[in-house]
Design a protein around this motif. Structure first.
Motif, PDB file in Angstrom:
ATOM      1  N   ILE A  48       0.841  -1.204   0.000  1.00 61.35           N
ATOM      2  CA  ILE A  48       0.000   0.000   0.000  1.00 61.35           C
ATOM      3  C   ILE A  48       0.873   1.249   0.000  1.00 61.35           C
ATOM      4  CG2 ILE A  48      -1.641   1.342   1.385  1.00 61.35           C
ATOM      5  CD1 ILE A  48      -2.831  -1.445   2.228  1.00 61.35           C
ATOM      6  N   ASP A  49       1.901   1.285   0.861  1.00 62.85           N
ATOM      7  CA  ASP A  49       2.787   2.450   0.944  1.00 62.85           C
ATOM      8  C   ASP A  49       3.520   2.728  -0.356  1.00 62.85           C
ATOM      9  OD1 ASP A  49       2.105   2.954   3.555  1.00 62.85           O
ATOM     10  OD2 ASP A  49       3.930   2.089   4.415  1.00 62.85           O
ATOM     11  N   TYR A  50       3.918   1.660  -1.062  1.00 64.86           N
ATOM     12  CA  TYR A  50       4.732   1.823  -2.263  1.00 64.86           C
ATOM     13  C   TYR A  50       3.935   1.652  -3.551  1.00 64.86           C
ATOM     14  CZ  TYR A  50       8.572   2.058   0.948  1.00 64.86           C
ATOM     15  OH  TYR A  50       9.403   2.450   1.968  1.00 64.86           O
ATOM     16  N   ASP A  51       2.609   1.795  -3.447  1.00 63.80           N
ATOM     17  CA  ASP A  51       1.732   1.758  -4.618  1.00 63.80           C
ATOM     18  C   ASP A  51       1.962   0.525  -5.489  1.00 63.80           C
ATOM     19  OD1 ASP A  51       0.497   4.146  -3.931  1.00 63.80           O
ATOM     20  OD2 ASP A  51       1.911   5.351  -5.078  1.00 63.80           O
ATOM     21  N   ALA A  52       1.839  -0.643  -4.892  1.00 59.32           N
ATOM     22  CA  ALA A  52       1.918  -1.908  -5.620  1.00 59.32           C
ATOM     23  C   ALA A  52       0.531  -2.550  -5.575  1.00 59.32           C
ATOM     24  CB  ALA A  52       2.981  -2.812  -5.013  1.00 59.32           C
ATOM     25  N   PRO A  53      -0.407  -2.042  -6.374  1.00 60.30           N
ATOM     26  CA  PRO A  53      -1.801  -2.484  -6.253  1.00 60.30           C
ATOM     27  C   PRO A  53      -2.042  -3.960  -6.573  1.00 60.30           C
ATOM     28  CG  PRO A  53      -1.547  -1.065  -8.158  1.00 60.30           C
ATOM     29  CD  PRO A  53      -0.246  -1.032  -7.413  1.00 60.30           C
ATOM     30  N   LEU A  54      -1.298  -4.540  -7.503  1.00 61.87           N
ATOM     31  CA  LEU A  54      -1.512  -5.954  -7.805  1.00 61.87           C
ATOM     32  C   LEU A  54      -1.139  -6.808  -6.599  1.00 61.87           C
ATOM     33  CD1 LEU A  54      -2.479  -7.970  -9.927  1.00 61.87           C
ATOM     34  CD2 LEU A  54      -0.099  -8.210 -10.645  1.00 61.87           C
ATOM     35  N   LEU A  55       0.003  -6.526  -5.987  1.00 63.66           N
ATOM     36  CA  LEU A  55       0.424  -7.268  -4.802  1.00 63.66           C
ATOM     37  C   LEU A  55      -0.557  -7.045  -3.650  1.00 63.66           C
ATOM     38  CD1 LEU A  55       2.368  -9.052  -3.213  1.00 63.66           C
ATOM     39  CD2 LEU A  55       3.752  -6.993  -2.772  1.00 63.66           C
ATOM     40  N   ALA A  56      -0.959  -5.812  -3.424  1.00 67.38           N
ATOM     41  CA  ALA A  56      -1.889  -5.519  -2.333  1.00 67.38           C
ATOM     42  C   ALA A  56      -3.205  -6.269  -2.523  1.00 67.38           C
ATOM     43  CB  ALA A  56      -2.144  -4.012  -2.246  1.00 67.38           C
ATOM     44  N   HIS A  57      -3.722  -6.292  -3.748  1.00 66.16           N
ATOM     45  CA  HIS A  57      -4.971  -6.997  -4.002  1.00 66.16           C
ATOM     46  C   HIS A  57      -4.787  -8.511  -3.925  1.00 66.16           C
ATOM     47  CE1 HIS A  57      -6.393  -3.039  -5.352  1.00 66.16           C
ATOM     48  NE2 HIS A  57      -7.583  -3.510  -4.992  1.00 66.16           N
ATOM     49  N   ALA A  58      -3.611  -9.018  -4.306  1.00 67.18           N
ATOM     50  CA  ALA A  58      -3.331 -10.457  -4.182  1.00 67.18           C
ATOM     51  C   ALA A  58      -3.332 -10.865  -2.705  1.00 67.18           C
ATOM     52  CB  ALA A  58      -1.996 -10.803  -4.836  1.00 67.18           C
ATOM     53  N   ILE A  59      -2.693 -10.064  -1.871  1.00 64.08           N
ATOM     54  CA  ILE A  59      -2.669 -10.354  -0.436  1.00 64.08           C
ATOM     55  C   ILE A  59      -4.079 -10.268   0.132  1.00 64.08           C
ATOM     56  CG2 ILE A  59      -1.843  -9.543   1.812  1.00 64.08           C
ATOM     57  CD1 ILE A  59       0.713  -8.575   0.316  1.00 64.08           C
ATOM     58  N   TYR A  60      -4.811  -9.248  -0.248  1.00 64.73           N
ATOM     59  CA  TYR A  60      -6.187  -9.077   0.228  1.00 64.73           C
ATOM     60  C   TYR A  60      -7.040 -10.278  -0.178  1.00 64.73           C
ATOM     61  CZ  TYR A  60     -10.765  -6.921   0.982  1.00 64.73           C
ATOM     62  OH  TYR A  60     -12.041  -6.646   1.389  1.00 64.73           O
ATOM     63  N   PHE A  61      -6.895 -10.733  -1.421  1.00 62.21           N
ATOM     64  CA  PHE A  61      -7.620 -11.902  -1.902  1.00 62.21           C
ATOM     65  C   PHE A  61      -7.271 -13.129  -1.058  1.00 62.21           C
ATOM     66  CE2 PHE A  61      -7.622 -15.762  -4.499  1.00 62.21           C
ATOM     67  CZ  PHE A  61      -8.952 -15.826  -4.872  1.00 62.21           C
ATOM     68  N   ALA A  62      -5.976 -13.343  -0.832  1.00 65.39           N
ATOM     69  CA  ALA A  62      -5.527 -14.505  -0.048  1.00 65.39           C
ATOM     70  C   ALA A  62      -6.067 -14.438   1.383  1.00 65.39           C
ATOM     71  CB  ALA A  62      -4.005 -14.593  -0.055  1.00 65.39           C
ATOM     72  N   LEU A  63      -6.129 -13.248   1.941  1.00 62.99           N
ATOM     73  CA  LEU A  63      -6.699 -13.082   3.288  1.00 62.99           C
ATOM     74  C   LEU A  63      -8.199 -13.386   3.279  1.00 62.99           C
ATOM     75  CD1 LEU A  63      -4.854  -9.820   4.353  1.00 62.99           C
ATOM     76  CD2 LEU A  63      -4.656 -12.042   5.507  1.00 62.99           C
ATOM     77  N   GLN A  64      -8.908 -12.859   2.292  1.00 65.10           N
ATOM     78  CA  GLN A  64     -10.350 -13.070   2.208  1.00 65.10           C
ATOM     79  C   GLN A  64     -10.705 -14.545   2.018  1.00 65.10           C
ATOM     80  OE1 GLN A  64     -12.806 -10.642   2.681  1.00 65.10           O
ATOM     81  NE2 GLN A  64     -10.979  -9.575   3.359  1.00 65.10           N
ATOM     82  N   GLU A  65      -9.860 -15.262   1.292  1.00 63.89           N
ATOM     83  CA  GLU A  65     -10.100 -16.678   1.021  1.00 63.89           C
ATOM     84  C   GLU A  65      -9.591 -17.579   2.142  1.00 63.89           C
ATOM     85  OE1 GLU A  65     -11.794 -18.022  -1.731  1.00 63.89           O
ATOM     86  OE2 GLU A  65     -12.349 -15.909  -1.938  1.00 63.89           O
ATOM     87  N   GLY A  66      -8.929 -16.982   3.147  1.00 67.91           N
ATOM     88  CA  GLY A  66      -8.411 -17.778   4.257  1.00 67.91           C
ATOM     89  C   GLY A  66      -7.149 -18.560   3.908  1.00 67.91           C
ATOM     90  N   ILE A  67      -6.509 -18.182   2.822  1.00 68.71           N
ATOM     91  CA  ILE A  67      -5.294 -18.871   2.373  1.00 68.71           C
ATOM     92  C   ILE A  67      -4.117 -18.507   3.267  1.00 68.71           C
ATOM     93  CG2 ILE A  67      -3.670 -19.111   0.450  1.00 68.71           C
ATOM     94  CD1 ILE A  67      -6.140 -18.480  -1.407  1.00 68.71           C
ATOM     95  N   VAL A  68      -4.081 -17.257   3.731  1.00 67.02           N
ATOM     96  CA  VAL A  68      -3.039 -16.774   4.644  1.00 67.02           C
ATOM     97  C   VAL A  68      -3.692 -15.972   5.763  1.00 67.02           C
ATOM     98  CG1 VAL A  68      -1.215 -16.670   2.877  1.00 67.02           C
ATOM     99  CG2 VAL A  68      -2.636 -14.655   3.314  1.00 67.02           C
ATOM    100  N   GLN A  69      -2.932 -15.768   6.820  1.00 69.66           N
ATOM    101  CA  GLN A  69      -3.344 -14.929   7.944  1.00 69.66           C
ATOM    102  C   GLN A  69      -2.353 -13.773   8.050  1.00 69.66           C
ATOM    103  OE1 GLN A  69      -6.223 -15.686   9.582  1.00 69.66           O
ATOM    104  NE2 GLN A  69      -6.351 -17.371   8.105  1.00 69.66           N
ATOM    105  N   LEU A  70      -2.736 -12.699   8.706  1.00 75.00           N
ATOM    106  CA  LEU A  70      -1.889 -11.511   8.808  1.00 75.00           C
ATOM    107  C   LEU A  70      -0.522 -11.797   9.426  1.00 75.00           C
ATOM    108  CD1 LEU A  70      -4.474  -8.773   9.819  1.00 75.00           C
ATOM    109  CD2 LEU A  70      -3.227  -8.951   7.661  1.00 75.00           C
ATOM    110  N   ASP A  71      -0.456 -12.704  10.383  1.00 76.97           N
ATOM    111  CA  ASP A  71       0.813 -12.975  11.069  1.00 76.97           C
ATOM    112  C   ASP A  71       1.663 -14.051  10.390  1.00 76.97           C
ATOM    113  OD1 ASP A  71       0.351 -11.027  12.991  1.00 76.97           O
ATOM    114  OD2 ASP A  71      -0.807 -12.406  14.245  1.00 76.97           O
ATOM    115  N   ASP A  72       1.188 -14.605   9.289  1.00 80.09           N
ATOM    116  CA  ASP A  72       1.967 -15.601   8.550  1.00 80.09           C
ATOM    117  C   ASP A  72       3.181 -14.928   7.911  1.00 80.09           C
ATOM    118  OD1 ASP A  72       0.042 -17.473   9.163  1.00 80.09           O
ATOM    119  OD2 ASP A  72      -0.843 -17.521   7.149  1.00 80.09           O
ATOM    120  N   PRO A  73       4.250 -15.707   7.672  1.00 81.28           N
ATOM    121  CA  PRO A  73       5.399 -15.134   6.947  1.00 81.28           C
ATOM    122  C   PRO A  73       4.995 -14.773   5.517  1.00 81.28           C
ATOM    123  CG  PRO A  73       5.789 -17.451   7.532  1.00 81.28           C
ATOM    124  CD  PRO A  73       4.450 -17.081   8.064  1.00 81.28           C
TER     125      PRO A  73
END
Length: 145
Positions: free
Chosen positions: A14-39
């Motif tokens: 978000i800070d460095y304006d990488a929208p594809l990465l930010a949305h990929a992480i958001y998608f993975a969080l929404q789908e339960g694929i990863v959690q915020l504290d995961d590496p």
């Protein structure tokens, strides 16, 4: 050094304006694929990028709302503006130069370019200038000659 977490990687995206990465992480969080504290390395490469790209294009996370616009002025001179919309940059250009912009280019992909400021004697990245700007549209200056 500890590996970055998903939460830290999302903040950086978000800070460095990488929208594809930010949305990929958001998608993975929404789908339960990863959690915020995961590496950060736990973010899989094989996400459904059709959905991620659609979300990015729809700007679900409302990222990169300020863009870099360049207005060519002839004789190898260009005026640079940070603005939300082309029309905002166009109006600011008219206010400063008293001329209607014939063309306006979206150069948001050039946010990591450095500009030299004669007043300060320093180079500054456009992205850094954007972070420090409080009011938009903002005239960054003129380049060329």
């Amino acid at each position: 050094m500890l590996e970055q977490t998903i939460k830290e990687q999302l903040a950086d995206a978000i800070d460095y304006d990488a929208p594809l990465l930010a949305h990929a992480i958001y998608f993975a969080l929404q789908e339960g694929i990863v959690q915020l504290d995961d590496p950060a390395s736990s973010l899989p490469k094989n996400l459904d990028y059709d959905i991620v790209t659609k979300w990015r294009d729809e700007n679900v996370l409302q990222l990169c709302t300020i863009k870099l616009f360049i207005i060519p002025m002839g004789q190898n001179r260009h005026a640079l503006y940070l603005a939300k919309k082309e029309d905002d940059a166009r109006a600011k250009h008219f206010k400063i130069y008293g001329q209607l912009a014939q063309r306006i280019l979206d150069a948001t992909h050039k946010m990591d370019v450095s500009l030299y400021c004669e007043a300060t004697g320093r180079y500054r990245m456009i992205r850094e200038l954007k972070r420090q700007t409080l009011v938009f549209p903002c005239y960054l200056g003129e380049v060329g000659r």
